[in-house]
Design an enzyme around this catalytic site. Structure first.
Site, PDB file in Angstrom:
ATOM      1  N   HIS A  90       1.092  -1.183  -0.158  1.00 32.74           N
ATOM      2  CA  HIS A  90      -0.321   0.313  -0.295  1.00 32.74           C
ATOM      3  C   HIS A  90       0.873   0.949   0.276  1.00 32.74           C
ATOM      4  O   HIS A  90       1.884   1.367   0.079  1.00 32.74           O
ATOM      5  CB  HIS A  90      -1.028  -0.122   1.365  1.00 32.74           C
ATOM      6  CG  HIS A  90       0.085   0.291   2.336  1.00 32.74           C
ATOM      7  ND1 HIS A  90      -0.213  -1.044   3.243  1.00 32.74           N
ATOM      8  CD2 HIS A  90       0.672   1.236   2.946  1.00 32.74           C
ATOM      9  CE1 HIS A  90       0.332  -0.682   4.273  1.00 32.74           C
ATOM     10  NE2 HIS A  90       0.874   0.282   4.490  1.00 32.74           N
TER      11      HIS A  90
HETATM   12  C1  T46 Z   1       3.012   0.453   7.206  1.00 29.11           C
HETATM   13  C2  T46 Z   1       3.946  -0.470   6.856  1.00 29.11           C
HETATM   14  C3  T46 Z   1       5.114  -0.743   7.661  1.00 29.11           C
HETATM   15  C4  T46 Z   1      -4.373  -0.612  12.559  1.00 29.11           C
HETATM   16  O1  T46 Z   1      -5.238  -1.418  14.106  1.00 29.11           O
HETATM   17  N1  T46 Z   1      -3.769   0.039  13.591  1.00 29.11           N
HETATM   18  C5  T46 Z   1      -2.961   0.558  12.819  1.00 29.11           C
HETATM   19  O2  T46 Z   1      -1.734   1.696  13.765  1.00 29.11           O
HETATM   20  C6  T46 Z   1      -1.878  -0.025  12.340  1.00 29.11           C
HETATM   21  C7  T46 Z   1      -1.116   0.307  11.171  1.00 29.11           C
HETATM   22  C8  T46 Z   1      -3.382  -1.335  11.902  1.00 29.11           C
HETATM   23  N2  T46 Z   1      -4.044  -1.163  12.080  1.00 29.11           N
HETATM   24  C9  T46 Z   1      -4.935  -2.310  11.850  1.00 29.11           C
HETATM   25  C10 T46 Z   1      -4.977  -2.677   9.975  1.00 29.11           C
HETATM   26  C11 T46 Z   1      -5.135  -3.806   9.735  1.00 29.11           C
HETATM   27  O3  T46 Z   1      -5.679  -4.649  10.222  1.00 29.11           O
HETATM   28  O4  T46 Z   1      -4.085  -3.428  11.887  1.00 29.11           O
HETATM   29  C12 T46 Z   1      -4.054  -4.643  10.343  1.00 29.11           C
HETATM   30  C13 T46 Z   1      -2.737  -4.865   9.734  1.00 29.11           C
HETATM   31  O5  T46 Z   1      -2.097  -3.452   9.750  1.00 29.11           O
HETATM   32  P1  T46 Z   1      -1.770  -3.665   7.852  1.00 29.11           P
HETATM   33  O6  T46 Z   1      -2.422  -5.417   7.109  1.00 29.11           O
HETATM   34  O7  T46 Z   1      -1.852  -2.441   6.975  1.00 29.11           O
HETATM   35  O8  T46 Z   1      -0.461  -3.745   8.203  1.00 29.11           O
HETATM   36  P2  T46 Z   1       0.753  -3.913   7.212  1.00 29.11           P
HETATM   37  O9  T46 Z   1       2.052  -4.680   8.010  1.00 29.11           O
HETATM   38  O10 T46 Z   1       0.861  -4.605   5.784  1.00 29.11           O
HETATM   39  O11 T46 Z   1       1.402  -1.967   6.667  1.00 29.11           O
HETATM   40  C14 T46 Z   1       2.003  -2.260   8.479  1.00 29.11           C
HETATM   41  C15 T46 Z   1       0.667  -0.029   8.632  1.00 29.11           C
HETATM   42  O12 T46 Z   1      -0.282  -0.571   8.126  1.00 29.11           O
HETATM   43  C16 T46 Z   1       1.301   0.629   7.368  1.00 29.11           C
HETATM   44  O13 T46 Z   1       0.871   2.306   7.530  1.00 29.11           O
HETATM   45  O14 T46 Z   1       3.617   2.016   6.272  1.00 29.11           O
HETATM   46  O15 T46 Z   1       3.150  -1.163   7.641  1.00 29.11           O
END
Ligand code: T46
Length: 137
Positions: free
Chosen positions: A49
């Protein structure tokens, strides 16, 4: 695609080391949120993303992982493997994280609270968004 690495000073003595993260000093934005990735898997890639506005500083506080950063024109990979080094991610940048070591703990500081509407999770949409921003410049 320019990779921005921020050196984080280690205050070390014979008891061990300590690294301080301070807003306006080694963290060049207002710190509104901290999250960390744990129990990652070496063969599972995540991210996929871009953010419309978020600024972040990522630190592998333990272990290592690799970031792919893509601004829509070119991409670069950077391995984080030292807690005394932060990766600054700002502007419209597609990111993927992979090659996590078994023990990796990836900590991320951000300048805004979690907001799903700031995410672009589709690569074609990211490219369109990046191009339209350039047309408006
Ligand atoms: C990024 C990279 C480096 C939350 O509820 N609160 C939060 O602050 C975050 C970051 C995520 N979430 C939830 C949303 C999803 O259900 O946690 C779950 C996993 O998030 P995501 O799939 O977006 O995780 P990554 O590892 O793909 O990405 C994360 C960050 O979301 C993003 O901002 O830059 O790490």
């Amino acid at each position: 695609m320019e990779i921005k690495l921020v050196p984080l000073q280690v205050h070390g003595d014979d008891r061990g080391g300590l690294i301080a993260l301070e807003e306006g000093k080694n963290v060049p934005f207002e710190m509104r949120r901290v999250y960390y990735l744990i129990e990652t898997k070496p063969d599972v890639r995540r991210g996929f993303h871009a953010h419309k506005a978020l600024r972040q500083l990522a630190v592998a506080v333990r272990g290592s992982c690799t970031f792919l950063l893509d601004d829509g024109h070119s991409s670069q990979e950077v391995k984080l493997e030292n807690p005394s080094q932060g990766l600054l991610i700002e502007g419209l940048v597609w990111r993927e994280m992979f090659d996590f070591s078994e023990d990796c703990v990836l900590m991320v500081l951000a300048d805004a609270l979690y907001d799903e509407s700031d995410y672009i999770r589709n690569y074609d949409e990211f490219l369109n968004f990046a191009n339209s921003k350039e047309v408006r410049k």
